[in-house]
Design a protein around this motif. Structure first.
Motif, mmCIF file in Angstrom:
data_model
loop_
_atom_site.group_PDB
_atom_site.id
_atom_site.type_symbol
_atom_site.label_atom_id
_atom_site.label_comp_id
_atom_site.label_asym_id
_atom_site.label_seq_id
_atom_site.Cartn_x
_atom_site.Cartn_y
_atom_site.Cartn_z
ATOM 1 N N PRO A 5 0.819 -1.232 0.000
ATOM 2 C CA PRO A 5 0.000 0.000 0.000
ATOM 3 C C PRO A 5 0.847 1.274 0.000
ATOM 4 O O PRO A 5 0.470 2.266 -0.631
ATOM 5 C CB PRO A 5 -0.816 -0.114 1.288
ATOM 6 N N GLU A 6 1.980 1.278 0.685
ATOM 7 C CA GLU A 6 2.839 2.457 0.705
ATOM 8 C C GLU A 6 3.447 2.714 -0.670
ATOM 9 O O GLU A 6 3.586 3.864 -1.096
ATOM 10 C CB GLU A 6 3.951 2.310 1.749
ATOM 11 N N GLU A 8 2.061 1.858 -3.523
ATOM 12 C CA GLU A 8 0.964 2.372 -4.349
ATOM 13 C C GLU A 8 0.731 3.855 -4.057
ATOM 14 O O GLU A 8 0.516 4.647 -4.974
ATOM 15 C CB GLU A 8 -0.325 1.572 -4.102
ATOM 16 N N THR A 9 0.802 4.244 -2.791
ATOM 17 C CA THR A 9 0.661 5.657 -2.424
ATOM 18 C C THR A 9 1.775 6.480 -3.052
ATOM 19 O O THR A 9 1.542 7.578 -3.569
ATOM 20 C CB THR A 9 0.675 5.811 -0.889
ATOM 21 N N MET A 10 3.004 5.944 -3.038
ATOM 22 C CA MET A 10 4.134 6.625 -3.664
ATOM 23 C C MET A 10 3.882 6.789 -5.163
ATOM 24 O O MET A 10 4.099 7.863 -5.729
ATOM 25 C CB MET A 10 5.414 5.815 -3.437
ATOM 26 N N CYS A 11 3.411 5.753 -5.805
ATOM 27 C CA CYS A 11 3.131 5.785 -7.245
ATOM 28 C C CYS A 11 2.082 6.848 -7.567
ATOM 29 O O CYS A 11 2.257 7.648 -8.482
ATOM 30 C CB CYS A 11 2.667 4.402 -7.686
ATOM 31 N N ARG A 12 1.026 6.890 -6.788
ATOM 32 C CA ARG A 12 -0.022 7.897 -7.004
ATOM 33 C C ARG A 12 0.517 9.303 -6.758
ATOM 34 O O ARG A 12 0.110 10.249 -7.423
ATOM 35 C CB ARG A 12 -1.207 7.627 -6.093
ATOM 36 N N GLY A 13 1.432 9.422 -5.807
ATOM 37 C CA GLY A 13 1.989 10.725 -5.474
ATOM 38 C C GLY A 13 2.832 11.334 -6.572
ATOM 39 O O GLY A 13 2.944 12.561 -6.654
ATOM 40 N N ARG A 15 2.338 10.596 -9.900
ATOM 41 C CA ARG A 15 1.624 10.566 -11.188
ATOM 42 C C ARG A 15 1.441 11.946 -11.797
ATOM 43 O O ARG A 15 1.239 12.076 -12.995
ATOM 44 C CB ARG A 15 0.274 9.873 -11.039
ATOM 45 N N ARG A 58 2.927 0.882 -11.307
ATOM 46 C CA ARG A 58 3.533 0.082 -10.245
ATOM 47 C C ARG A 58 3.534 -1.376 -10.662
ATOM 48 O O ARG A 58 2.559 -1.880 -11.203
ATOM 49 C CB ARG A 58 2.736 0.249 -8.949
#
Length: 96
Positions: A5-6, A8-13, A15, A58
């Protein structure tokens, strides 16, 4: 290594970088244990400078930045999961 989950959060951050163009790639000075770069930052600069980010995705626990011309930059976060898109914080903002 950070949990999924972290990552994925990094990836969204990051984008929001899609559509942006790389101006330069450099390795900032750091007093901490250095991160591993492959290829060397000078080679990454040669290959990525002037290229536009076309996609960020990701795969497992890795963040992949795809550039025009099918160049890829794979970020594999280690224990801290820290990825900086700006200058490192000054000593007043460091935490233990």
């Amino acid at each position: 290594m950070p949990e999924l989950p972290e990552v994925e959060t990094m990836c969204r951050g990051v984008r929001s970088l899609v559509g942006r163009t790389v101006q330069t790639v450099s390795r900032p000075a750091c007093d901490c244990r250095p991160c591993l770069f492959a290829p060397e930052p000078a080679e990454m600069n040669r290959r990525l400078r002037g290229r536009r980010v076309s996609e960020i995705m990701r795969r497992g626990k890795r963040v992949i930045l795809r550039f025009e011309g099918d160049e890829y930059l794979v970020v594999e976060p280690r224990m801290t999961g820290l990825v900086l898109l700006a200058d490192p914080p000054d000593p007043d903002h460091l935490r233990l």
